[in-house]
Design a protein around this motif. Structure first.
Motif, PDB file in Angstrom:
ATOM      1  N   ASN A   8      38.710  74.930   1.868  1.00 52.36           N
ATOM      2  CA  ASN A   8      38.707  76.365   1.679  1.00 52.36           C
ATOM      3  C   ASN A   8      37.996  77.072   2.813  1.00 52.36           C
ATOM      4  N   ASP A   9      38.057  78.414   2.753  1.00 52.33           N
ATOM      5  CA  ASP A   9      37.450  79.209   3.808  1.00 52.33           C
ATOM      6  C   ASP A   9      35.934  79.063   3.837  1.00 52.33           C
ATOM      7  N   LYS A  10      35.337  78.760   2.673  1.00 54.41           N
ATOM      8  CA  LYS A  10      33.887  78.583   2.625  1.00 54.41           C
ATOM      9  C   LYS A  10      33.467  77.421   3.507  1.00 54.41           C
ATOM     10  N   ASP A  11      34.216  76.336   3.481  1.00 57.46           N
ATOM     11  CA  ASP A  11      33.920  75.187   4.336  1.00 57.46           C
ATOM     12  C   ASP A  11      34.102  75.552   5.804  1.00 57.46           C
ATOM     13  N   LYS A  12      35.138  76.331   6.090  1.00 55.14           N
ATOM     14  CA  LYS A  12      35.385  76.716   7.478  1.00 55.14           C
ATOM     15  C   LYS A  12      34.239  77.557   8.014  1.00 55.14           C
ATOM     16  N   VAL A  13      33.771  78.488   7.219  1.00 54.43           N
ATOM     17  CA  VAL A  13      32.643  79.335   7.617  1.00 54.43           C
ATOM     18  C   VAL A  13      31.397  78.481   7.851  1.00 54.43           C
ATOM     19  N   ALA A  14      31.159  77.520   6.973  1.00 52.91           N
ATOM     20  CA  ALA A  14      29.998  76.638   7.118  1.00 52.91           C
ATOM     21  C   ALA A  14      30.083  75.838   8.406  1.00 52.91           C
ATOM     22  N   ILE A  15      31.280  75.363   8.739  1.00 54.81           N
ATOM     23  CA  ILE A  15      31.490  74.608   9.973  1.00 54.81           C
ATOM     24  C   ILE A  15      31.173  75.470  11.189  1.00 54.81           C
ATOM     25  N   ILE A  16      31.706  76.685  11.206  1.00 53.05           N
ATOM     26  CA  ILE A  16      31.499  77.583  12.344  1.00 53.05           C
ATOM     27  C   ILE A  16      30.026  77.924  12.507  1.00 53.05           C
ATOM     28  N   GLN A  17      29.328  78.154  11.408  1.00 52.01           N
ATOM     29  CA  GLN A  17      27.900  78.467  11.478  1.00 52.01           C
ATOM     30  C   GLN A  17      27.107  77.302  12.065  1.00 52.01           C
ATOM     31  N   LYS A  18      27.430  76.093  11.670  1.00 53.55           N
ATOM     32  CA  LYS A  18      26.749  74.912  12.207  1.00 53.55           C
ATOM     33  C   LYS A  18      27.025  74.768  13.703  1.00 53.55           C
ATOM     34  N   LEU A  19      28.283  74.989  14.100  1.00 54.21           N
ATOM     35  CA  LEU A  19      28.659  74.872  15.505  1.00 54.21           C
ATOM     36  C   LEU A  19      27.910  75.889  16.358  1.00 54.21           C
ATOM     37  N   GLU A  20      27.850  77.114  15.899  1.00 54.05           N
ATOM     38  CA  GLU A  20      27.189  78.170  16.667  1.00 54.05           C
ATOM     39  C   GLU A  20      25.688  77.902  16.794  1.00 54.05           C
ATOM     40  N   LEU A  21      25.084  77.377  15.731  1.00 50.47           N
ATOM     41  CA  LEU A  21      23.656  77.064  15.779  1.00 50.47           C
ATOM     42  C   LEU A  21      23.378  75.924  16.748  1.00 50.47           C
ATOM     43  N   VAL A  22      24.171  74.866  16.686  1.00 54.69           N
ATOM     44  CA  VAL A  22      24.003  73.732  17.604  1.00 54.69           C
ATOM     45  C   VAL A  22      24.192  74.184  19.049  1.00 54.69           C
ATOM     46  N   ASP A  23      25.207  74.984  19.292  1.00 56.69           N
ATOM     47  CA  ASP A  23      25.475  75.476  20.643  1.00 56.69           C
ATOM     48  C   ASP A  23      24.295  76.280  21.167  1.00 56.69           C
ATOM     49  N   GLU A  24      23.751  77.136  20.332  1.00 64.87           N
ATOM     50  CA  GLU A  24      22.626  77.968  20.734  1.00 64.87           C
ATOM     51  C   GLU A  24      21.397  77.128  21.048  1.00 64.87           C
ATOM     52  N   ILE A  25      21.089  76.172  20.199  1.00 64.68           N
ATOM     53  CA  ILE A  25      19.927  75.307  20.407  1.00 64.68           C
ATOM     54  C   ILE A  25      20.061  74.508  21.698  1.00 64.68           C
ATOM     55  N   GLN A  26      21.252  73.992  21.953  1.00 66.55           N
ATOM     56  CA  GLN A  26      21.459  73.200  23.170  1.00 66.55           C
ATOM     57  C   GLN A  26      21.411  74.064  24.422  1.00 66.55           C
ATOM     58  N   ARG A  27      22.001  75.248  24.361  1.00 67.55           N
ATOM     59  CA  ARG A  27      21.969  76.142  25.525  1.00 67.55           C
ATOM     60  C   ARG A  27      20.536  76.541  25.882  1.00 67.55           C
ATOM     61  N   LEU A  28      19.702  76.723  24.877  1.00 69.96           N
ATOM     62  CA  LEU A  28      18.329  77.162  25.107  1.00 69.96           C
ATOM     63  C   LEU A  28      17.403  76.014  25.509  1.00 69.96           C
TER      64      LEU A  28
END
Length: 213
Positions: A8-28
Motif C-alpha cells: 500500500n501507499d503507507k509502505d511506499k511513504v515509509a520507504i521514501i522517508q527512510k531513503l531520504e533520511l539515509v541520504d541526508e545522513i550520508q551527505r552530511l
C-alpha cells in the motif's frame, strides 16, 4: 514480521522517508556513526520493495524517489535492477523530454547513473541525458540558487566519486544556508554534522602537526 512486497501507499511513504533520511545522513558525513542503523533501514526498504519497487509503483512514483531508491540500495550492495527506469522513456527508447522540467529528478538520476555496472545501457543513456540537460538548466538559475549550487557540485564531483569529507563540507554549507527553518530532527542532524566535522578536522590538524614536528 515484515512481509515481502509493498502492499500500500503507507509502505511506499515509509520507504521514501527512510531513503531520504539515509541520504541526508550520508551527505552530511555522519553515516559512519550509523552504519548498523543504515544497513538495517535499507534492508527493510529492500524487503518491503523487493527488486522491482519502482516497477510496482510505475504509476505514482517520482523520478527523484526512483533514482534515490536505486542508488542507495546498490551502493549498499543490494541486488537491484535499473529496469524500472524504462518507465521514464518514450516509445522510441529515449528518456522523455518532459523530464527536463523535473530538476531534482534529473539530478537524482544523474547520481544514480554513476553506480552502473558494465553493460547497463539504460544507465549509460541516463548519464548522457542528465549531463546534457543539467548543464543547460543551471544557466537558468542564479549562481546563488540552491539547485545551481547542488548541480554544479554534483557535475564536478558525483557522490559515488566524491571524498566523504568534501561532500560533507559542501552539504553542511548548503543545508546551513538554505534549510535554516528545517524541522527539529533535521536541525539536530545538521548540528551534529557540524560538530562531527569540526572534531574530525581538529584530529587531522593534530596528526599533521605531529607529523611535521
Amino acid at each position: 514480521m515484515v512481509t515481502a512486497g509493498v502492499d500500500n501507499d503507507k509502505d511506499k511513504v515509509a520507504i521514501i522517508q527512510k531513503l531520504e533520511l539515509v541520504d541526508e545522513i550520508q551527505r552530511l558525513g555522519v553515516g559512519y556513526h550509523f552504519e548498523a542503523e543504515i544497513e538495517e533501514a535499507l534492508g527493510t526498504v529492500y524487503v518491503l520493495g523487493g527488486e522491482s519497487f519502482v516497477e510496482k509503483h510505475s504509476n505514482n512514483i517520482e523520478l527523484n524517489h526512483a533514482a534515490l531508491w536505486f542508488r542507495l540500495l546498490r551502493q549498499q550492495g543490494f541486488r537491484v535492477s535499473p529496469a524500472g527506469f524504462r518507465m521514464f522513456k518514450d516509445d522510441e527508447g529515449k528518456f522523455k523530454e518532459s523530464l527536463v522540467s523535473d530538476e531534482q529528478g534529473l539530478l537524482s538520476l544523474y547520481e544514480a547513473a554513476h553506480v552502473a555496472f558494465h553493460g547497463e545501457d539504460i544507465l549509460d543513456d541516463a548519464l548522457g541525458f542528465t549531463i546534457k540537460n543539467l548543464k543547460s538548466i543551471i544557466l537558468d538559475h542564479k549562481p546563488s540558487s540552491l539547485f545551481r549550487k547542488q548541480a554544479e557540485f554534483s557535475l564536478s564531483l558525483p557522490i559515488w566519486k566524491c571524498i566523504p569529507r568534501i561532500l560533507a563540507r559542501h552539504s553542511i554549507e548548503v543545508y546551513s544556508e538554505f534549510h535554516s527553518h528545517a524541522s527539529h530532527d533535521r536541525a539536530v542532524i545538521l548540528k551534529f554534522a557540524k560538530l562531527d566535522f569540526n572534531v574530525v578536522q581538529k584530529c587531522h590538524q593534530e596528526e599533521l602537526r605531529e607529523l611535521t614536528m
